[in-house]
Design an enzyme around this catalytic site. Structure first.
Site, short mmCIF file in Angstrom:
data_model
loop_
_atom_site.label_atom_id
_atom_site.label_comp_id
_atom_site.label_asym_id
_atom_site.label_seq_id
_atom_site.Cartn_x
_atom_site.Cartn_y
_atom_site.Cartn_z
N GLU A 271 40.94 44.43 34.34
CA GLU A 271 42.13 43.30 34.87
C GLU A 271 42.11 42.15 34.10
OE1 GLU A 271 40.38 42.92 38.63
OE2 GLU A 271 40.78 44.77 37.77
N ASP B 65 41.55 36.35 35.32
CA ASP B 65 41.46 37.83 35.65
C ASP B 65 42.73 37.20 36.54
OD1 ASP B 65 39.53 39.75 36.98
OD2 ASP B 65 40.71 38.44 38.58
N ILE B 66 43.46 38.59 36.48
CA ILE B 66 44.98 38.63 37.71
C ILE B 66 44.21 38.68 39.18
CG2 ILE B 66 46.52 39.89 38.37
CD1 ILE B 66 46.55 40.86 35.16
#
Length: 335
Positions: free
Chosen positions: A258, A214-215
């Protein structure tokens, strides 16, 4: 060379061609037709071609040849087939000239060329029949061979349509498994690959690890710069994943928003950890000189294990580990 008056029975020739080719289609039909024509005409070489260009045709593609030494692409200049593409049957009784057959260890004397024409009466290919004998082909055979030239034209159309349909099917399949924004594999394909890999893990034929990525702080990027720039970040991050991963060993997916996943085949979890660490460093380097500044990742890492009931359990564990990484301060890998 001796002269040979070609003896024939039109009915037997037509019957033979029909019987041999009736169950064939596409390439199989073209091959069977060439071989049977070679047999019927007692020829030394038969090949069937398709025009590469038109108005005028200067190069042709050999669809099938009874001699593998014949080039796949032929320049019409210097061969009798050039005149066939004027849409006429060409007969050369003796001393036929040809510029591309030097590699074939046989001297040809006679040539019989039949145009393959489309519905607009354009010559789109031809049947070439060579013999080492000095001989004349009776005009009565023109109609019979022209019938099969027409059948070849029909099969060419069918083959081209099949190829076009295959391209369309491949494109549709590609679109169905591809994330349109990043060009990575999508969630749908992720589920299929997870299922396939878990089945192999269950049979002890494969090992694999799953990284759930996950960003960090991506919502704030969207809020500050807008969704258009957010999409830029996603595409650039996808480029990092592609560059830092191994083709054939790592499957890369965008599964939504994301969130991304990497499935690594036959890779111990410690090696996967090092792989993800390199991706995190490359991501930082990719963005640190941009307006987005430092971009970090939170990652959950888990091995595919046959003790689980299904692949969904493995995905859920990787997801939970990713959230643990976030709670631990982000920019972290939890395995």
């Amino acid at each position: 060379m001796s002269n040979n008056n070609f003896q024939f029975d039109p009915y037997k020739i037509l019957k033979s061609l029909v019987e041999i080719t009736s169950l064939k289609i596409g390439k199989g039909f073209i091959e069977a037709t060439a071989l049977e024509i070679k047999k019927i005409f007692k020829a030394d070489l038969v090949y069937i071609t398709k025009a590469i260009n038109q108005n005028p045709t200067t190069k042709i593609k050999v669809l099938y040849s009874t001699d593998k030494k014949v080039p796949r692409i032929i320049d019409l200049e210097g061969i009798p087939g050039k005149f066939v593409f004027e849409n006429k049957i060409v007969k050369i009784t003796q001393n036929v000239q040809y510029s591309f057959l030097e590699k074939i260890e046989k001297k040809f004397e006679s040539f019989y060329g039949i145009p393959i024409v489309n519905s607009e009466r354009q010559c789109i290919g031809h049947i070439a029949i060579y013999s080492s004998l000095i001989r004349d082909i009776p005009d009565e055979l023109n109609e019979i061979v022209s019938i099969f030239a027409k059948k070849i034209e029909i099969e060419l159309q069918r083959h081209e349509l099949e190829q076009e349909n295959q391209k369309i099917r491949r494109k549709l399949e590609e679109l169905s498994i591809t994330d349109t924004l990043t060009s990575l594999n999508n969630r749908r394909y992720f589920q299929k690959i997870c299922s396939d890999i878990f089945s192999q893990v269950k049979r002890d034929t494969l090992n694999a690890t799953l990284a759930y990525i996950d960003i960090d702080n991506f919502k704030s990027i969207n809020d500050k710069y807008g969704h258009k720039d957010g999409d830029v970040v996603l595409r650039k991050f996808a480029q990092v994943l592609q560059k830092e991963s191994r083709k054939g060993s790592d499957y890369i997916f965008r599964i939504g928003g994301e969130e991304f996943c990497i499935i690594s085949l036959n890779t111990p979890i410690n090696y996967s950890y090092e792989h993800i660490a390199r991706i995190m460093e490359a991501t930082t380097n990719k963005f640190k000189t941009t307006k987005f500044g430092e971009i970090t990742l939170s990652v959950g890492l888990v091995e595919f294990d046959k003790s689980y009931n299904n692949y969904s359990e493995i995905v859920n564990i990787a997801d939970k580990k990713m959230y643990r990484a976030k709670k631990a301060g982000k920019n972290t890998i939890v395995k």
